[in-house]
Design a protein around this motif. Sequence first.
Motif, PDB file in Angstrom:
ATOM      1  N   SER A 111       0.846  -1.180   0.000  1.00 17.29           N
ATOM      2  CA  SER A 111       0.000   0.000   0.000  1.00 17.29           C
ATOM      3  C   SER A 111       0.886   1.235   0.000  1.00 17.29           C
ATOM      4  CB  SER A 111      -0.902   0.007   1.243  1.00 17.29           C
ATOM      5  OG  SER A 111      -1.828   1.072   1.178  1.00 17.29           O
ATOM      6  N   ASP A 112       0.273   2.351  -0.317  1.00 19.28           N
ATOM      7  CA  ASP A 112       0.919   3.654  -0.183  1.00 19.28           C
ATOM      8  C   ASP A 112       2.294   3.709  -0.842  1.00 19.28           C
ATOM      9  OD1 ASP A 112      -0.983   5.308   1.709  1.00 19.28           O
ATOM     10  OD2 ASP A 112      -0.953   3.240   2.446  1.00 19.28           O
TER      11      ASP A 112
ATOM     12  N   ASN B  56      -2.994  -4.270   7.435  1.00 16.55           N
ATOM     13  CA  ASN B  56      -2.530  -3.045   6.792  1.00 16.55           C
ATOM     14  C   ASN B  56      -1.040  -3.256   6.563  1.00 16.55           C
ATOM     15  OD1 ASN B  56      -1.416  -0.466   6.269  1.00 16.55           O
ATOM     16  ND2 ASN B  56      -3.111   0.526   7.314  1.00 16.55           N
TER      17      ASN B  56
ATOM     18  N   HIS C 114      -9.033   1.544   0.820  1.00 15.37           N
ATOM     19  CA  HIS C 114      -7.832   2.276   1.245  1.00 15.37           C
ATOM     20  C   HIS C 114      -7.955   2.793   2.675  1.00 15.37           C
ATOM     21  CE1 HIS C 114      -4.135   4.436   1.084  1.00 15.37           C
ATOM     22  NE2 HIS C 114      -4.735   5.593   1.293  1.00 15.37           N
TER      23      HIS C 114
ATOM     24  N   HIS D  35      -2.706  -4.297  -3.973  1.00 19.53           N
ATOM     25  CA  HIS D  35      -2.306  -2.930  -3.610  1.00 19.53           C
ATOM     26  C   HIS D  35      -3.506  -2.256  -2.960  1.00 19.53           C
ATOM     27  CE1 HIS D  35      -0.657   1.043  -3.684  1.00 19.53           C
ATOM     28  NE2 HIS D  35       0.379   0.701  -4.437  1.00 19.53           N
ATOM     29  N   ALA D  36      -3.328  -1.811  -1.707  1.00 18.50           N
ATOM     30  CA  ALA D  36      -4.431  -1.218  -0.940  1.00 18.50           C
ATOM     31  C   ALA D  36      -4.493   0.306  -1.056  1.00 18.50           C
ATOM     32  CB  ALA D  36      -4.333  -1.646   0.529  1.00 18.50           C
TER      33      ALA D  36
ATOM     34  N   GLY E 141      -5.100   0.406   3.750  1.00 25.83           N
ATOM     35  CA  GLY E 141      -3.803   1.078   3.817  1.00 25.83           C
ATOM     36  C   GLY E 141      -3.977   2.387   4.566  1.00 25.83           C
TER      37      GLY E 141
END
Length: 169
Positions: A7-8, A132, A86, A29-30, A113
């Motif tokens: 993520s991020d 997360n 997200h 992918h969060a 995320g």
Amino acid sequence: MRIALISDTHGHLDPLLFKYADTCDEIWHAGDIGAQEGRQLGVLEELRKFKPLRAVFGNIDDGKTRKELQETLEFELEGLKVFITHIGGYPGHYAPGIKAKLLKKRPGLFICGHSHILKVIPDKELGLLHMNPGAAGIHGFHTVKTMLRFTIREGKVQELQAIELGKRA
């Protein structure tokens, strides 16, 4: 099914991510994929070229990314119901409206995320596992880039690993 969860990224893909994801079947992918500055391929395209990808958009993502991706993903894999968004919070501190969605959808795995903080927390009240992966990019307050890697087998998360990709430069 072996999963690499990130993520991020905020437009950055660490080369170590590809090393750790090499043995995975999919990358998830969060959100907060980020601008594709200075890249021959964008983050999404580079990830898709490497492995099958499931992704949601995040709060910093542009209109192009928002048109291509959804805010949430719901699917079942190897007998496990998965819900990804997200901005979701975490057990006891869910973002507004998330707990109601989780009660309605009843996933076994809830992924988000946004916080840039790696967390894996069982929610006994809702009967799910919250994940997360922290932040894999170089923008934000985190000091170490992180990701998660795990296997889904017979409706359960197994072989869970928290992976540090190095210091945020």
